[in-house]
Design an enzyme around this catalytic site. Structure first.
Site, PDB file in Angstrom:
ATOM      1  N   ASN A   1       0.601  -1.086  -0.152  1.00  0.00           N
ATOM      2  CA  ASN A   1      -0.068   0.046   0.210  1.00  0.00           C
ATOM      3  C   ASN A   1       0.980   1.048  -0.001  1.00  0.00           C
ATOM      4  O   ASN A   1       1.615   1.448   0.817  1.00  0.00           O
ATOM      5  CB  ASN A   1      -1.028  -0.077   1.317  1.00  0.00           C
TER       6      ASN A   1
ATOM      7  N   ASP B   1      -0.177   4.263   0.007  1.00  0.00           N
ATOM      8  CA  ASP B   1      -0.894   5.721   0.683  1.00  0.00           C
ATOM      9  C   ASP B   1       0.229   6.696   1.187  1.00  0.00           C
ATOM     10  O   ASP B   1      -0.100   8.006   1.034  1.00  0.00           O
ATOM     11  CB  ASP B   1      -1.801   5.402   1.605  1.00  0.00           C
ATOM     12  N   HIS B   2       0.796   6.108   1.988  1.00  0.00           N
ATOM     13  CA  HIS B   2       1.864   7.103   2.826  1.00  0.00           C
ATOM     14  C   HIS B   2       2.846   7.595   2.165  1.00  0.00           C
ATOM     15  O   HIS B   2       3.276   8.854   2.837  1.00  0.00           O
ATOM     16  CB  HIS B   2       2.101   6.369   4.071  1.00  0.00           C
TER      17      HIS B   2
ATOM     18  N   HIS C   1      -5.728   3.563  -1.340  1.00  0.00           N
ATOM     19  CA  HIS C   1      -6.974   3.957  -0.997  1.00  0.00           C
ATOM     20  C   HIS C   1      -7.427   5.325  -1.434  1.00  0.00           C
ATOM     21  O   HIS C   1      -6.726   6.402  -0.786  1.00  0.00           O
ATOM     22  CB  HIS C   1      -7.200   3.792   0.670  1.00  0.00           C
TER      23      HIS C   1
ATOM     24  N   ARG D   1      -9.659   8.124  -0.781  1.00  0.00           N
ATOM     25  CA  ARG D   1     -10.639   8.663   0.193  1.00  0.00           C
ATOM     26  C   ARG D   1     -11.380   9.761  -0.403  1.00  0.00           C
ATOM     27  O   ARG D   1     -10.726  10.569  -1.052  1.00  0.00           O
ATOM     28  CB  ARG D   1      -9.763   8.813   1.521  1.00  0.00           C
TER      29      ARG D   1
ATOM     30  N   ARG E   1      -7.188  12.917   1.019  1.00  0.00           N
ATOM     31  CA  ARG E   1      -6.148  13.245   1.938  1.00  0.00           C
ATOM     32  C   ARG E   1      -4.751  12.688   1.631  1.00  0.00           C
ATOM     33  O   ARG E   1      -3.665  13.337   1.748  1.00  0.00           O
ATOM     34  CB  ARG E   1      -6.100  12.916   3.610  1.00  0.00           C
ATOM     35  N   HIS E   2      -4.656  11.823   0.720  1.00  0.00           N
ATOM     36  CA  HIS E   2      -3.521  11.302   0.357  1.00  0.00           C
ATOM     37  C   HIS E   2      -3.303  10.930  -1.145  1.00  0.00           C
ATOM     38  O   HIS E   2      -3.192  11.531  -1.990  1.00  0.00           O
ATOM     39  CB  HIS E   2      -2.790  10.085   1.130  1.00  0.00           C
TER      40      HIS E   2
ATOM     41  N   GLU F   1      -8.723   0.412  -2.605  1.00  0.00           N
ATOM     42  CA  GLU F   1      -9.773   0.508  -1.472  1.00  0.00           C
ATOM     43  C   GLU F   1     -10.443   1.661  -1.565  1.00  0.00           C
ATOM     44  O   GLU F   1     -10.069   2.761  -1.858  1.00  0.00           O
ATOM     45  CB  GLU F   1      -8.711   0.669  -0.472  1.00  0.00           C
TER      46      GLU F   1
ATOM     47  N   THR G   1      -8.226   3.567   8.505  1.00  0.00           N
ATOM     48  CA  THR G   1      -9.423   2.824   8.575  1.00  0.00           C
ATOM     49  C   THR G   1      -9.405   2.066   9.850  1.00  0.00           C
ATOM     50  O   THR G   1      -8.857   1.243  10.172  1.00  0.00           O
ATOM     51  CB  THR G   1      -9.622   1.747   7.310  1.00  0.00           C
TER      52      THR G   1
ATOM     53  N   GLU H   1     -11.236  -9.516   3.253  1.00  0.00           N
ATOM     54  CA  GLU H   1      -9.777  -9.087   3.948  1.00  0.00           C
ATOM     55  C   GLU H   1     -10.089  -9.065   5.313  1.00  0.00           C
ATOM     56  O   GLU H   1     -10.977  -8.213   5.780  1.00  0.00           O
ATOM     57  CB  GLU H   1      -9.207  -7.986   3.203  1.00  0.00           C
TER      58      GLU H   1
ATOM     59  N   HIS I   1      -3.783  -4.741   7.662  1.00  0.00           N
ATOM     60  CA  HIS I   1      -3.868  -3.429   8.747  1.00  0.00           C
ATOM     61  C   HIS I   1      -3.061  -3.766  10.013  1.00  0.00           C
ATOM     62  O   HIS I   1      -3.001  -4.691  10.609  1.00  0.00           O
ATOM     63  CB  HIS I   1      -5.339  -3.291   9.224  1.00  0.00           C
ATOM     64  N   GLY I   2      -2.198  -2.707   9.991  1.00  0.00           N
ATOM     65  CA  GLY I   2      -1.370  -2.882  11.408  1.00  0.00           C
ATOM     66  C   GLY I   2      -0.118  -3.973  11.238  1.00  0.00           C
ATOM     67  O   GLY I   2       0.539  -4.204  12.212  1.00  0.00           O
TER      68      GLY I   2
ATOM     69  N   GLY J   1       1.266  -1.196   4.416  1.00  0.00           N
ATOM     70  CA  GLY J   1       1.530  -0.110   4.001  1.00  0.00           C
ATOM     71  C   GLY J   1       2.561   0.700   4.857  1.00  0.00           C
ATOM     72  O   GLY J   1       3.385   0.894   4.528  1.00  0.00           O
ATOM     73  N   HIS J   2       1.822   0.938   5.843  1.00  0.00           N
ATOM     74  CA  HIS J   2       2.615   2.085   6.933  1.00  0.00           C
ATOM     75  C   HIS J   2       3.953   1.477   7.163  1.00  0.00           C
ATOM     76  O   HIS J   2       5.015   2.238   7.062  1.00  0.00           O
ATOM     77  CB  HIS J   2       1.677   2.273   8.079  1.00  0.00           C
TER      78      HIS J   2
HETATM   79  N1  PXP Z   1      -5.727  -3.197   4.144  1.00  0.00           N
HETATM   80  C1  PXP Z   1      -6.729  -2.139   4.261  1.00  0.00           C
HETATM   81  C2  PXP Z   1      -8.311  -2.370   4.087  1.00  0.00           C
HETATM   82  C3  PXP Z   1      -6.597  -0.800   4.667  1.00  0.00           C
HETATM   83  O1  PXP Z   1      -7.649   0.072   4.814  1.00  0.00           O
HETATM   84  C4  PXP Z   1      -5.300  -0.627   5.126  1.00  0.00           C
HETATM   85  C5  PXP Z   1      -5.044   0.937   5.616  1.00  0.00           C
HETATM   86  O2  PXP Z   1      -5.058   1.897   4.451  1.00  0.00           O
HETATM   87  C6  PXP Z   1      -4.482  -1.472   4.719  1.00  0.00           C
HETATM   88  C7  PXP Z   1      -4.594  -2.862   4.537  1.00  0.00           C
HETATM   89  C8  PXP Z   1      -2.678  -1.427   5.197  1.00  0.00           C
HETATM   90  O3  PXP Z   1      -2.780  -0.889   6.707  1.00  0.00           O
HETATM   91  P1  PXP Z   1      -1.268  -0.446   7.146  1.00  0.00           P
HETATM   92  O4  PXP Z   1      -0.973   0.743   6.442  1.00  0.00           O
HETATM   93  O5  PXP Z   1      -1.457  -0.449   8.771  1.00  0.00           O
HETATM   94  O6  PXP Z   1      -0.213  -1.540   6.740  1.00  0.00           O
END
Ligand code: PXP
Length: 248
Positions: free
Chosen positions: A7, A9-10, A43, A45, A49-50, A70, A101, A151, A191-192, A213-214
């Site tokens: 991901n 996004d960041h 994503h 949004r 924002r990104h 997303e 999210t 997911e 996520h996370g 992602g992050h």
């Molecule tokens: N999966 C989904 C559906 C998400 O919304 C996100 C956050 O954008 C991620 C995965 C990735 O999460 P993270 O940035 O915490 O790795």
């Protein structure tokens, strides 16, 4: 071997901090693919924002592996998805004030509306994944409305502190993945997830893709994106075995 969706996004978050054109998430997506990413995730949004519409349009043209968009389950986003045609869509809940999210989609509580969105996307040739908590009711509802994938939201696992809490959340993901696979849903997770907590999940053979992602973008700032993606690929490719392996 499970797939790694990166991901980006960041990368766009950093660009938006100055409102300019750098760093470019499109360039980051290319580098991530060269480093072994199996897919790219963004994503779009509502508040932009990104990731911007321009990023999405370019990524749809340039991503070679597979682009997972997303998005919120609303008509404006469906229109955009049908116009740009990502390889697949993951429907996520979206609230303006959240940092990221928070929580999964309530599929069971919004079956009719979500089914309409899933149908519209699938009619346009786009497979659909639903981002949900590891919960049997949500998984069955996802199957009932015709989703292709789920997911599993791994946020509670990622935030767990004590060994007991980690084990409880891990078990919930195991059960959810097994149920979804039995129902013939594809199983993604995300996520996370980071370089410390992801490997334990690789014991769950039903999970076919991790979306991260992050932690990758944060590490990339220090070691470079190529190395950050390669290290994560290695971690998810190495099975943790029985599921009782160390998380750290
Ligand atoms: N999966 C989904 C559906 C998400 O919304 C996100 C956050 O954008 C991620 C995965 C990735 O999460 P993270 O940035 O915490 O790795």
């Amino acid at each position: 071997m499970p797939r790694l969706g990166v991901n980006v996004d960041h990368v766009a978050t950093l660009r938006q901090a100055r409102g300019g054109s750098e760093p470019d998430p499109v360039a980051a997506a290319m580098l991530a693919e060269l480093a072994g990413a199996d897919g790219i995730v963004v994503h779009l949004r509502e508040d932009r924002r990104h990731i911007q519409d321009r990023d999405l349009a370019l990524l749809c043209q340039t991503v070679k592996t597979g682009l997972d968009l997303e998005m919120a389950a609303d008509d404006a986003m469906v229109k955009i998805a049908l116009a740009v045609k990502p390889h697949y869509v993951t429907l996520v809940p979206e609230r303006r004030q959240e940092l990221t999210t928070e929580g999964g989609l309530d599929v069971a509580g919004h079956k009719r509306r979500l089914e309409r969105v899933v149908d519209a996307l699938q009619d346009g040739g786009i497979p659909v994944s639903l981002f949900i908590e590891p919960d049997a009711g949500q998984i069955k509802a996802s199957k009932a409305i015709g989703a292709d994938y789920i997911e599993i939201h791994t946020g509670r696992y990622a935030n767990a502190q004590s060994e007991q809490e980690i084990e409880t959340e891990f078990r919930a993901i195991v059960k959810a993945a097994q149920l979804a696979a039995r129902l013939k849903l594809g199983v993604n997770a995300g996520h996370g997830l980071n370089y410390r907590n992801v490997q334990k999940l690789t014991a769950i053979s039903e999970i076919v893709e991790y979306n991260i992602g992050h932690s990758i973008v944060a590490r990339a700032l220090l070691v470079g994106l190529d190395q950050a993606v390669r290290e994560m690929k290695q971690l998810i490719s190495r099975s943790a075995g029985t599921g009782h392996g160390a998380r750290g």
